[in-house]
Design an enzyme around this catalytic site. Structure first.
Site, short mmCIF file in Angstrom:
data_model
loop_
_atom_site.label_atom_id
_atom_site.label_comp_id
_atom_site.label_asym_id
_atom_site.label_seq_id
_atom_site.Cartn_x
_atom_site.Cartn_y
_atom_site.Cartn_z
N LYS A 137 2.25 -19.59 6.27
CA LYS A 137 1.39 -20.00 7.06
C LYS A 137 1.18 -18.91 8.17
O LYS A 137 2.11 -17.95 8.06
CB LYS A 137 2.17 -21.21 8.05
CG LYS A 137 3.59 -20.65 8.61
CD LYS A 137 3.94 -21.52 9.88
CE LYS A 137 3.72 -20.95 11.19
NZ LYS A 137 4.93 -19.99 11.36
N ASP B 251 1.92 -21.48 16.09
CA ASP B 251 3.05 -21.08 15.29
C ASP B 251 3.89 -22.12 14.93
O ASP B 251 4.60 -22.14 13.85
CB ASP B 251 3.61 -19.72 16.05
CG ASP B 251 4.86 -19.26 15.23
OD1 ASP B 251 4.75 -18.59 14.24
OD2 ASP B 251 5.88 -18.99 16.15
N HIS C 104 8.40 -23.36 5.79
CA HIS C 104 9.76 -23.23 5.42
C HIS C 104 10.59 -24.11 5.93
O HIS C 104 11.60 -24.22 5.54
CB HIS C 104 10.09 -21.61 5.74
CG HIS C 104 10.61 -21.46 7.16
ND1 HIS C 104 9.69 -21.27 7.88
CD2 HIS C 104 11.80 -21.43 7.70
CE1 HIS C 104 10.23 -21.14 9.00
NE2 HIS C 104 11.59 -21.30 8.86
N ARG D 35 0.96 -1.25 0.15
CA ARG D 35 0.08 0.01 0.11
C ARG D 35 0.75 1.32 -0.03
O ARG D 35 0.26 2.52 -0.50
CB ARG D 35 -0.82 0.06 1.28
CG ARG D 35 -2.10 -1.01 1.23
CD ARG D 35 -2.93 -1.05 2.58
NE ARG D 35 -1.98 -1.32 3.59
CZ ARG D 35 -2.44 -1.48 4.76
NH1 ARG D 35 -3.81 -1.45 4.96
NH2 ARG D 35 -1.53 -1.91 5.77
N HIS E 64 5.44 -26.74 11.78
CA HIS E 64 6.88 -27.30 11.42
C HIS E 64 6.96 -28.77 12.28
O HIS E 64 7.81 -29.53 11.85
CB HIS E 64 7.92 -26.21 12.25
CG HIS E 64 7.73 -24.92 11.58
ND1 HIS E 64 7.37 -24.81 10.28
CD2 HIS E 64 7.78 -23.73 11.98
CE1 HIS E 64 7.31 -23.54 9.87
NE2 HIS E 64 7.49 -22.71 11.05
N LYS F 252 14.30 -26.53 4.50
CA LYS F 252 15.62 -26.48 4.95
C LYS F 252 16.48 -27.71 4.52
O LYS F 252 15.68 -28.95 4.60
CB LYS F 252 15.46 -26.53 6.53
CG LYS F 252 15.03 -25.00 7.16
CD LYS F 252 15.00 -25.59 8.78
CE LYS F 252 14.32 -24.48 9.28
NZ LYS F 252 15.09 -23.11 9.80
N LYS G 225 10.26 -20.23 22.91
CA LYS G 225 10.84 -19.02 22.74
C LYS G 225 11.80 -18.81 24.03
O LYS G 225 11.36 -19.30 25.12
CB LYS G 225 9.81 -17.82 22.42
CG LYS G 225 8.90 -17.78 21.39
CD LYS G 225 9.77 -17.38 20.11
CE LYS G 225 8.84 -17.29 18.77
NZ LYS G 225 9.34 -17.48 17.61
N GLU H 72 14.29 -21.91 20.50
CA GLU H 72 14.69 -20.64 19.97
C GLU H 72 15.09 -19.68 21.16
O GLU H 72 14.66 -19.75 22.28
CB GLU H 72 13.63 -19.82 19.41
CG GLU H 72 13.18 -20.68 18.00
CD GLU H 72 12.12 -19.59 17.40
OE1 GLU H 72 12.58 -19.02 16.28
OE2 GLU H 72 11.16 -19.89 17.72
C1 BG6 Z 1 8.29 -19.16 12.03
C2 BG6 Z 1 7.67 -19.00 12.92
O1 BG6 Z 1 7.50 -19.97 11.31
O2 BG6 Z 1 9.55 -20.11 12.22
C3 BG6 Z 1 8.63 -18.15 14.02
O3 BG6 Z 1 6.61 -18.09 12.75
C4 BG6 Z 1 9.99 -18.83 14.10
O4 BG6 Z 1 8.13 -17.60 15.39
C5 BG6 Z 1 10.27 -19.31 13.05
O5 BG6 Z 1 10.85 -18.06 14.99
C6 BG6 Z 1 11.69 -20.22 13.21
O6 BG6 Z 1 12.38 -20.42 11.79
P1 BG6 Z 1 13.89 -20.66 11.72
O7 BG6 Z 1 13.97 -20.91 10.21
O8 BG6 Z 1 14.48 -19.37 12.29
O9 BG6 Z 1 14.26 -22.00 12.55
#
Ligand code: BG6
Length: 499
Positions: A149, A236, A179, A50, A241, A183, A348, A217
């Protein structure tokens, strides 16, 4: 690295062009593929958002993002300049039916070639953007849509998003990104299992005691407060994942790597997950929320405070009940996996950023060594997905030297980084090129998304019904102590950090 195979010329429109995902991940990924020669000057990347930007001012943003996220050695000035020439900008609010003139202009007299629409926007907008794309006659038979996602917030909303997008794009044209599947090391799970005979023969309840999947993380909620607080770790990370990792570990050998062959097998695993009944949820799951503590020697705030800072709407908010940590004991009801629990945990503000899978084998059936020889620890295969990718097999061996036969654990350790000494391409590089190539193997099919929600939703419902708050854990710890109890109750322990 072997040369990448060039893809056909394409146009890729990225909605959400000024957002974090686009600038931090997508533009750098596309840059790397361009630099490798996988696509050339005839292709176009069209940022759509936008903001009132021009091609040049958007190129300046893209250039800044590349300088932040690509190593200087990989960013020679001439390659950067050439890449920026394939970047364009069109101002549009994808969710509104009018104001599409610039986008129309982009495609006026455009060649009939692959068109990728990447929706790096809020998922609430997916349906509206697709509807508008159709109304603007921008969707051609060679078009694809890529969805980030989360797909929905629960089963019903996921079905709604799938149906709305499905009114415009066929299932074959729809690429739902997870994603993690992009990897390298996650794909290596397929190689490990199906390109080697030694593991597959042992990959079952006869010799495997249990499996652990940990995705830790160190970061907190950062600037994503608005999204994260509505999501939480279960939606999430686990719904997508961790369950995708579980699928790759637990599935049967696919007939081939064709998209549906692989996804059929993953779907069977998701459908075989034993539903966790409401009365079992408090026993089989643990949710936590970090409070202040120290990560990597640095003091950090708790979630509530981080959230204040990371929310767009400041001011008074009721204390958040969102979980930033989850541990779950899952069971896959198949002959192969009967009595083999899968313990999942993610959070986290854990002590380290680590993704790893632990395959814990059973005890030896009969002890033939005298007690003085020492304890026999069961074998353990540790697959490290990040960082320091590699595999480690924990084995027992004889302690060398005189003094009787003593046993001691010894590790067979293979570091992929040392073995191959390569730059690991970011997951988006592979996935973006797959959308252009039309290869959906590493994307989630609609029935997978639905099956995952079907298993997750009762957990969310039970948490809500219980009225309990997530358990606090200090930032920098491995989650609430209840997560330790979850596995220790079964006489097992979480794998400690690899020293
Ligand atoms: C994302 C989540 O899909 O994956 C995040 O929304 C997370 O919260 C991230 O931090 C982790 O991905 P990666 O590639 O850094 O392991």
């Amino acid at each position: 690295m072997p040369a990448s195979k060039p893809v056909d010329d394409f146009d890729m429109v990225v909605f959400g062009a000024t957002g974090d995902l686009t600038l931090r991940k997508l533009i750098p990924a596309l840059y790397h593929r361009f630099r490798d020669g996988q696509f050339g000057a005839a292709c176009r990347i069209i940022g759509a958002a936008r903001s009132d930007l021009t091609d040049d001012s958007y190129r300046a943003r893209a250039s800044k993002a590349l300088q932040e996220h690509v190593k200087p050695a990989d960013l020679p000035a001439d390659t950067l300049a050439a890449f920026l020439q394939v970047v364009f900008y069109a101002r549009v609010d994808g969710s509104k039916p009018d104001g599409w003139e610039q986008m129309q202009a982009v495609f006026r007299n455009a060649a009939d070639r692959v068109r990728v629409f990447y929706l790096a926007t809020s998922p609430d907008l997916y349906g509206a953007v697709c509807k508008n794309l159709a109304a603007q006659n921008l969707v051609t038979p060679k078009s694809r849509v890529v969805l980030e996602k989360p797909i929905g917030h629960d089963l019903a909303s996921a079905r709604q998003v799938i149906a709305d997008v499905g009114c415009v794009f066929t299932e074959e044209q729809t690429y739902r990104i997870d994603h993690f599947l992009g990897k390298e090391t996650v794909q290596n799970l397929l190689a490990l299992r199906f390109a080697n005979v030694i593991f597959e023969r042992l990959w079952n309840t006869d010799v495997i005691d249990h499996v652990q999947i940990t995705v830790g993380e160190t970061v907190g909620v950062e600037s994503r407060g608005d999204y994260y607080d509505h999501s939480g770790a279960l939606r999430d990370m686990v719904q997508n994942h961790l369950l995708q990792l579980l699928c790759l570990l637990a599935m049967e050998a696919p007939l081939s790597l064709a998209a549906d062959a692989l996804r059929d097998e993953k779907l069977k695993v998701l459908r075989a997950l034993k539903p966790i009944a409401p009365h079992e949820v408090s026993h089989q799951t643990v949710r936590g929320q970090y409070v202040s503590g120290a990560v990597g020697g640095k003091s950090v705030d708790g979630y509530q405070k981080d959230l204040q800072a990371g929310r767009s709407e400041k001011g008074e908010h009721a204390p958040s009940e969102t979980e930033t940590f989850v541990a779950i004991k899952a069971e896959v009801r198949t002959w192969r996996w009967a009595n083999v629990p899968f313990y999942l945990r993610t959070g986290k503000r854990l002590p380290e950023k680590v993704s790893e899978v632990v395959i814990q084998f059973r005890d030896v059936p009969v002890a033939v060594f005298p007690r003085e020889a020492g304890d026999i620890q069961p074998n353990r295969l540790v697959i490290r997905l990040q960082p320091e990718e590699g595999i480690m097999l924990g084995m027992m061996s004889k302690d060398p030297g005189p003094g009787g036969l003593r046993l001691r654990p010894a590790d067979l350790d293979i570091s992929f980084e040392q073995a191959f000494s390569l730059r690991y391409p970011d997951s988006y590089e592979r996935l973006l090129m797959d959308t252009v190539r039309g290869n959906a193997t590493l994307f989630m099919r609609r029935d997978e998304v639905e099956a995952a929600w079907l298993w997750i939703e009762p957990i969310l419902d039970a948490w809500k019904a219980s009225g309990d708050r997530p358990r606090p854990y200090a930032a920098g710890s491995w989650g609430p102590t209840a997560a330790i109890a979850l596995i220790e109750r079964d006489g097992r322990t979480w794998h400690e950090k690899l020293e």
